[in-house]
Design an enzyme around this catalytic site. Structure first.
Site, PDB file in Angstrom:
ATOM      1  N   VAL A  98       0.609  -1.488   0.064  1.00  0.00           N
ATOM      2  CA  VAL A  98      -0.152   0.220   0.127  1.00  0.00           C
ATOM      3  C   VAL A  98       1.016   1.564  -0.074  1.00  0.00           C
ATOM      4  CG1 VAL A  98      -1.583   1.575   1.321  1.00  0.00           C
ATOM      5  CG2 VAL A  98      -2.053  -1.451   0.863  1.00  0.00           C
ATOM      6  N   CYS A  99       1.651   1.109   0.947  1.00  0.00           N
ATOM      7  CA  CYS A  99       2.422   2.602   0.838  1.00  0.00           C
ATOM      8  C   CYS A  99       3.721   3.178   0.421  1.00  0.00           C
ATOM      9  CB  CYS A  99       3.001   3.191   2.890  1.00  0.00           C
ATOM     10  SG  CYS A  99       1.133   2.662   3.928  1.00  0.00           S
ATOM     11  N   VAL A 100       4.156   2.102  -0.539  1.00  0.00           N
ATOM     12  CA  VAL A 100       5.151   2.125  -0.829  1.00  0.00           C
ATOM     13  C   VAL A 100       4.248   1.753  -2.633  1.00  0.00           C
ATOM     14  CG1 VAL A 100       7.212   0.900  -2.423  1.00  0.00           C
ATOM     15  CG2 VAL A 100       6.731   0.891   0.723  1.00  0.00           C
TER      16      VAL A 100
END
Length: 255
Positions: free
Chosen positions: A169-171
């Site tokens: 998600v955050c990457v």
């Protein structure tokens, strides 16, 4: 599960009889309805041809690279299950130390750090005291945060080295956003963590298919160094600190 297992057997053990048993339609082609696809022992999911290479794959250029370290927060560290805690923490700090050693502009970011996600890992601020910290109030994708995007674009760099929690998600989200805008993206896989190896692998495939290059922090450092004659002692000390076994090699420099 059994059907998936059968499909991943070698071609010698998976034939038309198996296909019929599992209701798998024969592949149609101009050469007849029962013509089989070229045989391979590699699962289609992980077949190298399933990865879309970037148009001009190449090395990291020190003069054109920026490092993004996303959501390495104390609470989020507890979600990482695809690495051992000490190993993962070491990898994250090693990437930060690599960025500092080579003088790369680095942007740190957090997500809702007033809640259970926790604050930025304190050691990152110790290593990179001058790096800007973008505190996102709610955006899941850092690319959607105006301050983050403004800070990134102000560097003028077109190569992004990125790592974070969680990988899928955050990457993955800012990686896909950056690729869509023409950036080259290098995802540091061993400084990015998530819930499971399944989540990690699927994220890696998705990002690689979109054109990202997957790399580890050691390879990042070596690509930036290019030649041991470009100052051996400093990089050797960095490796010795974060790769204990490398100390056996470095000891030869201290004679």
């Amino acid at each position: 599960m059994f059907g998936l297992f059968a499909m991943q057997q070698s071609p010698a053990t998976f034939n038309r009889r198996d296909a019929a048993a599992h209701n798998i339609a024969p592949k149609l082609s101009s050469r007849g309805p029962l013509h089989e696809a070229p045989r391979t022992n590699v699962s289609p999911l992980f077949h190298p041809k399933g990865f879309a290479m970037s148009a001009t794959p190449g090395f990291i250029r020190k003069e054109d690279a920026v490092v993004l370290m996303l959501d390495h927060q104390t609470g989020l560290f507890s979600l990482v299950r695809d690495f051992q805690p000490d190993e993962f923490r070491n990898n994250v700090l090693a990437l930060a130390a690599t960025a500092k050693y080579f003088g790369l502009p680095t942007i740190l970011a957090t997500s809702m750090d007033q809640g259970p996600n926790g604050v930025l890992l304190p050691q990152l601020r110790e290593i990179l005291p001058d790096a800007p910290v973008i505190k996102r109030p709610g955006e899941i994708n850092a690319w959607d945060n105006p301050e983050f995007l403004k800070t990134l674009k102000a560097t003028g760099k077109k190569q992004i080295i990125v790592a974070g929690i969680v990988t899928d998600v955050c990457v993955a989200m800012p990686t896909l956003s950056a690729l869509a805008e023409g950036y080259e993206v290098f995802v540091v896989v061993d400084a990015s963590g998530t819930f499971s190896s399944v989540a990690r692998d699927s994220a890696h495939i998705r990002m690689a298919n979109a054109g990202a290059q997957l790399i580890n922090w050691f390879a990042v450092a070596c690509e930036l160094q290019r030649d041991w004659r470009n100052g051996m002692e400093g990089l050797a000390a960095l490796f010795e600190k974060h790769i204990p076994d490398y100390g056996n090699l470095i000891s030869g420099l201290k004679r």
